[in-house]
Scaffold this motif. Structure first.
Motif, PDB file in Angstrom:
ATOM      1  N   ASP A  67      -9.021  12.216  13.964  1.00  0.00           N
ATOM      2  CA  ASP A  67      -8.526  12.331  12.593  1.00  0.00           C
ATOM      3  C   ASP A  67      -8.377  10.960  11.940  1.00  0.00           C
ATOM      4  N   PRO A  68      -9.500  10.319  11.561  1.00  0.00           N
ATOM      5  CA  PRO A  68      -9.420   8.995  10.930  1.00  0.00           C
ATOM      6  C   PRO A  68      -8.667   9.010   9.608  1.00  0.00           C
ATOM      7  N   GLN A  69      -8.689  10.157   8.900  1.00  0.00           N
ATOM      8  CA  GLN A  69      -7.965  10.232   7.632  1.00  0.00           C
ATOM      9  C   GLN A  69      -6.459  10.163   7.870  1.00  0.00           C
ATOM     10  N   TYR A  70      -6.021  10.848   8.903  1.00  0.00           N
ATOM     11  CA  TYR A  70      -4.591  10.785   9.256  1.00  0.00           C
ATOM     12  C   TYR A  70      -4.217   9.362   9.649  1.00  0.00           C
ATOM     13  N   PHE A  71      -5.105   8.702  10.380  1.00  0.00           N
ATOM     14  CA  PHE A  71      -4.882   7.300  10.743  1.00  0.00           C
ATOM     15  C   PHE A  71      -4.695   6.448   9.496  1.00  0.00           C
ATOM     16  N   SER A  72      -5.551   6.640   8.498  1.00  0.00           N
ATOM     17  CA  SER A  72      -5.457   5.862   7.265  1.00  0.00           C
ATOM     18  C   SER A  72      -4.142   6.130   6.545  1.00  0.00           C
ATOM     19  N   ASN A  73      -3.708   7.372   6.567  1.00  0.00           N
ATOM     20  CA  ASN A  73      -2.439   7.722   5.912  1.00  0.00           C
ATOM     21  C   ASN A  73      -1.247   7.062   6.605  1.00  0.00           C
ATOM     22  N   VAL A  74      -1.283   7.082   7.942  1.00  0.00           N
ATOM     23  CA  VAL A  74      -0.202   6.459   8.702  1.00  0.00           C
ATOM     24  C   VAL A  74      -0.195   4.953   8.472  1.00  0.00           C
ATOM     25  N   PHE A  75      -1.380   4.346   8.469  1.00  0.00           N
ATOM     26  CA  PHE A  75      -1.497   2.908   8.255  1.00  0.00           C
ATOM     27  C   PHE A  75      -0.929   2.522   6.883  1.00  0.00           C
ATOM     28  N   LYS A  76      -1.270   3.303   5.864  1.00  0.00           N
ATOM     29  CA  LYS A  76      -0.781   2.980   4.521  1.00  0.00           C
ATOM     30  C   LYS A  76       0.727   3.131   4.427  1.00  0.00           C
ATOM     31  N   LYS A  77       1.246   4.148   5.057  1.00  0.00           N
ATOM     32  CA  LYS A  77       2.700   4.339   5.049  1.00  0.00           C
ATOM     33  C   LYS A  77       3.396   3.200   5.769  1.00  0.00           C
ATOM     34  N   PHE A  78       2.770   2.677   6.808  1.00  0.00           N
ATOM     35  CA  PHE A  78       3.372   1.634   7.626  1.00  0.00           C
ATOM     36  C   PHE A  78       3.289   0.263   6.951  1.00  0.00           C
ATOM     37  N   TYR A  79       2.114  -0.050   6.353  1.00  0.00           N
ATOM     38  CA  TYR A  79       1.891  -1.386   5.803  1.00  0.00           C
ATOM     39  C   TYR A  79       1.819  -1.442   4.280  1.00  0.00           C
ATOM     40  N   GLY A  80       1.682  -0.291   3.625  1.00  0.00           N
ATOM     41  CA  GLY A  80       1.589  -0.288   2.172  1.00  0.00           C
ATOM     42  C   GLY A  80       0.180  -0.433   1.646  1.00  0.00           C
ATOM     43  N   PHE A  81      -0.807  -0.516   2.551  1.00  0.00           N
ATOM     44  CA  PHE A  81      -2.220  -0.615   2.185  1.00  0.00           C
ATOM     45  C   PHE A  81      -3.019   0.341   3.072  1.00  0.00           C
ATOM     46  N   THR A  82      -4.151   0.806   2.571  1.00  0.00           N
ATOM     47  CA  THR A  82      -5.072   1.523   3.442  1.00  0.00           C
ATOM     48  C   THR A  82      -5.742   0.501   4.350  1.00  0.00           C
ATOM     49  N   PRO A  83      -6.351   0.924   5.446  1.00  0.00           N
ATOM     50  CA  PRO A  83      -7.044  -0.035   6.312  1.00  0.00           C
ATOM     51  C   PRO A  83      -8.095  -0.859   5.573  1.00  0.00           C
ATOM     52  N   ASN A  84      -8.872  -0.222   4.699  1.00  0.00           N
ATOM     53  CA  ASN A  84      -9.886  -0.957   3.938  1.00  0.00           C
ATOM     54  C   ASN A  84      -9.261  -1.959   2.994  1.00  0.00           C
ATOM     55  N   GLU A  85      -8.175  -1.564   2.329  1.00  0.00           N
ATOM     56  CA  GLU A  85      -7.495  -2.477   1.403  1.00  0.00           C
ATOM     57  C   GLU A  85      -6.926  -3.682   2.158  1.00  0.00           C
ATOM     58  N   TYR A  86      -6.355  -3.411   3.319  1.00  0.00           N
ATOM     59  CA  TYR A  86      -5.775  -4.486   4.111  1.00  0.00           C
ATOM     60  C   TYR A  86      -6.853  -5.478   4.557  1.00  0.00           C
ATOM     61  N   ARG A  87      -7.967  -4.964   5.054  1.00  0.00           N
ATOM     62  CA  ARG A  87      -9.054  -5.827   5.515  1.00  0.00           C
ATOM     63  C   ARG A  87      -9.621  -6.640   4.343  1.00  0.00           C
ATOM     64  N   LYS A  88      -9.830  -5.979   3.225  1.00  0.00           N
ATOM     65  CA  LYS A  88     -10.391  -6.674   2.057  1.00  0.00           C
ATOM     66  C   LYS A  88      -9.477  -7.782   1.593  1.00  0.00           C
ATOM     67  N   GLN A  89      -8.188  -7.488   1.518  1.00  0.00           N
ATOM     68  CA  GLN A  89      -7.219  -8.497   1.070  1.00  0.00           C
ATOM     69  C   GLN A  89      -7.210  -9.697   2.017  1.00  0.00           C
ATOM     70  N   HIS A  90      -7.277  -9.430   3.316  1.00  0.00           N
ATOM     71  CA  HIS A  90      -7.265 -10.515   4.288  1.00  0.00           C
ATOM     72  C   HIS A  90      -8.525 -11.367   4.159  1.00  0.00           C
ATOM     73  N   LEU A  91      -9.687 -10.733   3.998  1.00  0.00           N
ATOM     74  CA  LEU A  91     -10.936 -11.491   3.891  1.00  0.00           C
ATOM     75  C   LEU A  91     -10.947 -12.341   2.629  1.00  0.00           C
ATOM     76  N   GLU A  92     -10.393 -11.813   1.555  1.00  0.00           N
ATOM     77  CA  GLU A  92     -10.357 -12.573   0.300  1.00  0.00           C
ATOM     78  C   GLU A  92      -9.448 -13.781   0.395  1.00  0.00           C
ATOM     79  N   ASN A  93      -8.353 -13.632   1.148  1.00  0.00           N
ATOM     80  CA  ASN A  93      -7.404 -14.723   1.275  1.00  0.00           C
ATOM     81  C   ASN A  93      -7.849 -15.786   2.277  1.00  0.00           C
TER      82      ASN A  93
END
Length: 358
Positions: A331-357
């Motif tokens: 259930d990768p979608q559930y994983f994404s939901n849990v990740f966003k609840k935990f960190y405030g970003f989806t996995p893709n958003e988190y990775r993108k933000q890190h690469l940009e910084n």
């Protein structure tokens, strides 16, 4: 000045500064007295600053965390150490238990986890202080016998050094005693006999007063090194067996969680059934008492930290692959939901933000 003094030790500047700035030291009633970049610098600051609590990384250059704990405990047996460890370092964290460490945090740790551990450490410091006066009293004295121990003060002094976790004092007293006997012309055979009397006395006292049994051994040499070797064995046995067995069980739970983090079946019930062979309700209560959080919270935290690590260290890894590595393989979608609840970003958003910084 605060009555709880804290030293932070980590070779990563961001880790040191992150902890220093994230914690509300005043509200905690604690004082951050300093930071150190490795174990060598930390030992110098322990001598200078006399901290009550040391938060230390395990892997550091020059002198690592394990060496720091071992040597720092000899400087002051009253220091409470909190260990920081990364993924794959649980064997090192387990080794730290040999030196009495009962608390470690998995990197990266958030403000809540560190604050809770510091709250716990205050209780440990209070317990040490309340027992200090009692522990400093002479444990026992014995009456010399005609063919028994030559100096009745030496056995209790050596025993006290063991109980106080002062290995340097243990070796110093034993060396000075043997040197004194030799200077007085005492025969080598008499010294050997008395060494064995001393060792027997210490073993009996550890058993009767501390409930710790150690294997009997006889020194068959008059050499001081042989005597000190047996004293060292008693020292190690005493402190190893004093380790809180419940704390060791919590360490084991955390270690097994890391090892099986890819399994979606992972739960405290599963660990209890397949590895620990204990009642899961008991384990859950024990885990919460020791860590201040439910096992399910810890499990989610470990899964999310592993996910963050994979997202940053493997920028081409697919999100579903990250999910599989963290126990969300169906259930990768559930994983994404849990990740966003935990960190405030989806996995893709988190990775993108890190690469940009970066």
């Amino acid at each position: 000045m605060s009555s709880y003094r804290v030293l932070i030790v980590d070779d990563e500047r961001m880790a040191r500064e992150g902890i220093a700035e994230a914690i509300d030291w005043i509200s905690l009633g604690m004082e951050l007295v300093g930071t150190a970049i490795n174990g060598q610098q930390a030992l110098e600051k322990i001598q200078e600053l006399q901290p009550d609590v040391v938060i230390t990384d395990i892997k550091m250059p020059i002198i690592d965390g394990l060496q720091l704990i071992e040597q720092g405990s000899k400087i002051s047996s009253q220091i409470i150490f909190i260990v920081l460890s990364g993924f794959g370092e649980f064997e090192l964290a387990t080794q730290a238990m040999r030196f009495g460490v009962r608390r470690y945090l998995l990197k990266p740790s958030d403000e809540h986890e560190i604050t809770e551990a510091l709250h716990w450490s205050k209780g440990e410091v209070d317990a040490i202080r309340s027992n200090f006066a009692k522990n400093r009293q002479p444990i026992a004295s014995i009456t010399p016998q005609s063919q028994g121990i030559i100096s009745s003060s030496i056995p209790s002094d050596l025993l006290q050094a063991i109980v106080d976790a002062d290995e340097a004092q243990l070796m110093r007293i034993s060396r000075l005693w043997i040197e004194q006997l030799l200077s007085e012309g005492v025969s080598l055979q008499a010294i050997q006999d008395n060494n064995n009397h001393v060792l027997s006395y210490i073993r009996n006292q550890l058993k009767s007063e501390c409930g710790i049994s150690t294997a009997p051994a006889v020194v068959e040499s008059q050499d001081i090194q042989a005597f000190q070797k047996e004293l060292g064995e008693l020292y190690t046995s005493y402190h190893y067996r004093k380790i809180d067995k419940k704390a060791m069980l919590v360490i084991k739970i955390k270690q097994l969680t890391i090892q099986h983090i890819q399994s979606r079946r992972l739960s405290l019930q599963w660990l209890a059934q397949h590895y620990l062979f204990l009642n899961s309700e008991y384990l859950g209560k024990l885990f919460r008492q020791d860590t201040g959080e439910k096992y399910t919270q810890f499990l989610t935290s470990v899964r999310m930290k592993k996910a963050k690590e994979l997202l940053l260290s493997h920028p081409t890894m697919k999100i579903y692959e990250v999910a599989e590595q963290c126990g969300f393989e169906q259930d990768p979608q559930y994983f994404s939901n849990v990740f966003k609840k935990f960190y405030g970003f989806t996995p893709n958003e988190y990775r993108k933000q890190h690469l940009e910084n970066n």
